[in-house]
Design a protein around this motif. Structure first.
Motif, PDB file in Angstrom:
ATOM      1  N   LEU A 125     -37.160  50.463  18.182  1.00 50.22           N
ATOM      2  CA  LEU A 125     -36.319  51.307  17.351  1.00 50.22           C
ATOM      3  C   LEU A 125     -36.893  51.304  15.943  1.00 50.22           C
ATOM      4  O   LEU A 125     -37.682  50.421  15.591  1.00 50.22           O
ATOM      5  N   TYR A 126     -36.527  52.248  15.100  1.00 53.55           N
ATOM      6  CA  TYR A 126     -37.177  52.445  13.814  1.00 53.55           C
ATOM      7  C   TYR A 126     -37.213  51.163  12.976  1.00 53.55           C
ATOM      8  O   TYR A 126     -36.200  50.518  12.752  1.00 53.55           O
ATOM      9  N   HIS A 127     -38.434  50.786  12.544  1.00 51.88           N
ATOM     10  CA  HIS A 127     -38.686  49.606  11.712  1.00 51.88           C
ATOM     11  C   HIS A 127     -38.207  48.315  12.389  1.00 51.88           C
ATOM     12  O   HIS A 127     -37.587  47.460  11.761  1.00 51.88           O
ATOM     13  N   GLN A 128     -38.502  48.179  13.688  1.00 49.44           N
ATOM     14  CA  GLN A 128     -38.166  46.968  14.434  1.00 49.44           C
ATOM     15  C   GLN A 128     -39.436  46.426  15.070  1.00 49.44           C
ATOM     16  O   GLN A 128     -40.210  47.159  15.663  1.00 49.44           O
ATOM     17  N   SER A 129     -39.654  45.124  14.938  1.00 48.73           N
ATOM     18  CA  SER A 129     -40.737  44.434  15.625  1.00 48.73           C
ATOM     19  C   SER A 129     -40.127  43.371  16.525  1.00 48.73           C
ATOM     20  O   SER A 129     -39.214  42.652  16.093  1.00 48.73           O
ATOM     21  N   SER A 130     -40.625  43.267  17.760  1.00 45.83           N
ATOM     22  CA  SER A 130     -39.983  42.345  18.688  1.00 45.83           C
ATOM     23  C   SER A 130     -40.928  41.983  19.825  1.00 45.83           C
ATOM     24  O   SER A 130     -41.928  42.663  20.070  1.00 45.83           O
ATOM     25  N   HIS A 131     -40.587  40.886  20.511  1.00 45.09           N
ATOM     26  CA  HIS A 131     -41.328  40.405  21.669  1.00 45.09           C
ATOM     27  C   HIS A 131     -40.474  40.561  22.919  1.00 45.09           C
ATOM     28  O   HIS A 131     -39.248  40.461  22.863  1.00 45.09           O
ATOM     29  N   SER A 132     -41.141  40.778  24.047  1.00 43.54           N
ATOM     30  CA  SER A 132     -40.459  40.845  25.332  1.00 43.54           C
ATOM     31  C   SER A 132     -41.396  40.274  26.387  1.00 43.54           C
ATOM     32  O   SER A 132     -42.564  39.971  26.100  1.00 43.54           O
ATOM     33  N   GLN A 133     -40.893  40.134  27.618  1.00 37.40           N
ATOM     34  CA  GLN A 133     -41.709  39.501  28.646  1.00 37.40           C
ATOM     35  C   GLN A 133     -41.314  39.988  30.041  1.00 37.40           C
ATOM     36  O   GLN A 133     -40.161  40.337  30.285  1.00 37.40           O
ATOM     37  N   PHE A 134     -42.315  40.030  30.933  1.00 42.48           N
ATOM     38  CA  PHE A 134     -42.057  40.160  32.352  1.00 42.48           C
ATOM     39  C   PHE A 134     -41.640  38.790  32.865  1.00 42.48           C
ATOM     40  O   PHE A 134     -42.263  37.769  32.519  1.00 42.48           O
ATOM     41  N   THR A 135     -40.612  38.737  33.697  1.00 41.61           N
ATOM     42  CA  THR A 135     -40.185  37.461  34.268  1.00 41.61           C
ATOM     43  C   THR A 135     -40.106  37.575  35.783  1.00 41.61           C
ATOM     44  O   THR A 135     -39.713  38.619  36.327  1.00 41.61           O
ATOM     45  N   LYS A 136     -40.480  36.504  36.440  1.00 39.66           N
ATOM     46  CA  LYS A 136     -40.381  36.394  37.890  1.00 39.66           C
ATOM     47  C   LYS A 136     -39.533  35.171  38.200  1.00 39.66           C
ATOM     48  O   LYS A 136     -39.890  34.050  37.838  1.00 39.66           O
ATOM     49  N   ASN A 137     -38.400  35.405  38.806  1.00 37.77           N
ATOM     50  CA  ASN A 137     -37.451  34.321  39.112  1.00 37.77           C
ATOM     51  C   ASN A 137     -37.104  33.517  37.860  1.00 37.77           C
ATOM     52  O   ASN A 137     -37.007  32.285  37.891  1.00 37.77           O
ATOM     53  N   GLY A 138     -36.967  34.220  36.731  1.00 34.52           N
ATOM     54  CA  GLY A 138     -36.581  33.573  35.483  1.00 34.52           C
ATOM     55  C   GLY A 138     -37.725  32.950  34.708  1.00 34.52           C
ATOM     56  O   GLY A 138     -37.521  32.444  33.603  1.00 34.52           O
TER      57      GLY A 138
END
Length: 314
Positions: free
Chosen positions: A232-245
């Motif tokens: 979203l506008y002016h947002q920096s963030s991390h995310s991840q693929f997860t397998k069984n948590g």
């Protein structure tokens, strides 16, 4: 004698008259000087007023110059934002092309599988994917062998049918594929919050749950998953693929400076029946762009058969 006194008196009288005339002239000169002084003071007052007016105009001019500078800075900022939005549009168009290509490839892949699965049994019996009729060699064990596999390249002739781990039955293969998008913006996401891609475009095999955001493997095998996320506008963030948590891989969007940013990733994982795969947010209080720009997809690349299955053997 009288004449002399008369002459002296006339002289004195003329001197007195001359003196009075001189005094009058002096008084007139003094009056002129006073008038000039008053005029000079008046001019000084006027000059002071003019100087104050000039200062006011200079101050106003400086304020106007500052306003102009602020407006120029604002224009540059708006132009920069417009450039960022144009870049975002180009990136989204490129991503749309990539997604269309992926969708086309997936549809072709599914079409090939469907054609094989829908063939009459008498056509499939005794014919392998390589076009060889091995009935003469293996009369009771005509099999379907995966093309272009490393095991196929290691053997020659009909020895390929001696690799039991590669023998599969096409009739029993499951068709599993899904594609989903994020409708609304995901705002103020919490740590380890699951992305719920609520709009389902494709869900063959019903492995994806658009209420929880999880994909549950209907069968064991090798799966391919892809995701595209936009900040979203002016947002920096991390995310991840997860397998069984458990984390499999990480993604990052850097929209703090650019305004918007996008990230895409594809993973290939081995799943057992019942394993789940999803996407988690990592940082606290982060937001992601919806409006069907953020997507999640996957499909079964190869089913894992634990037992050798052949056609024609009862």
């Amino acid at each position: 004698m009288k004449i002399l006194f008369a002459a002296i008196f006339a002289i004195l009288l003329s001197l007195a008259i001359a003196s009075d005339s001189t005094n009058v002239e002096k008084r007139n000169d003094l009056n002129d000087v006073g008038t000039l002084l008053n005029h000079h003071q008046t001019m000084e007052v006027v000059v002071q007023q003019l100087l104050r007016r000039v200062k006011q105009l200079e101050t106003r001019n400086e304020a106007q110059q500052q306003t102009i500078q602020n407006n120029l800075v604002r224009i540059e900022h708006l132009e920069s934002r417009d450039n960022d939005q144009q870049k975002l549009i180009l990136n989204l168009r490129s991503e749309l092309v990539v997604q269309r290509q992926r969708t086309g490839s997936l549809e072709r892949f599914i079409g090939k599988i469907s054609k094989v699965a829908c063939q009459p049994a008498e056509k499939k019996k005794g014919v392998s994917q390589t076009g060889i009729q091995p009935g003469k060699i293996l009369p009771a064990q005509t099999a379907y062998v995966e093309e272009n596999s490393p095991d196929d390249q290691k053997v020659s002739g009909y020895d390929m049918y001696k690799t039991p781990s590669r023998i599969r039955r096409a009739d029993n293969e499951e068709t599993i594929a899904f594609f989903a998008t994020l409708t609304n913006h995901l705002e103020h996401a919490g740590v380890q919050q699951t992305f719920v891609f609520d709009r389902i475009v494709t869900n063959l095999g019903h492995g994806y749950n658009n209420h929880s955001g999880n994909f549950i493997a209907p069968v064991s095998g090798t799966y391919v998953f892809s995701a595209t996320l936009i900040s979203l506008y002016h947002q920096s963030s991390h995310s991840q693929f997860t397998k069984n948590g458990q984390a499999v891989s990480y993604m990052y969007v850097s929209g703090a400076e650019a305004g918007y940013d996008t990230t895409s990733q594809t993973i290939v994982v081995q799943l057992h029946k019942g394993d789940d795969v999803c996407i988690h947010n990592i940082d606290a209080d982060k937001s992601y762009h919806g409006a069907h720009y953020s997507t999640f997809s996957g499909f079964l690349l190869q089913q894992d058969f634990t037992e050798q299955v052949v056609v024609g053997k009862k």
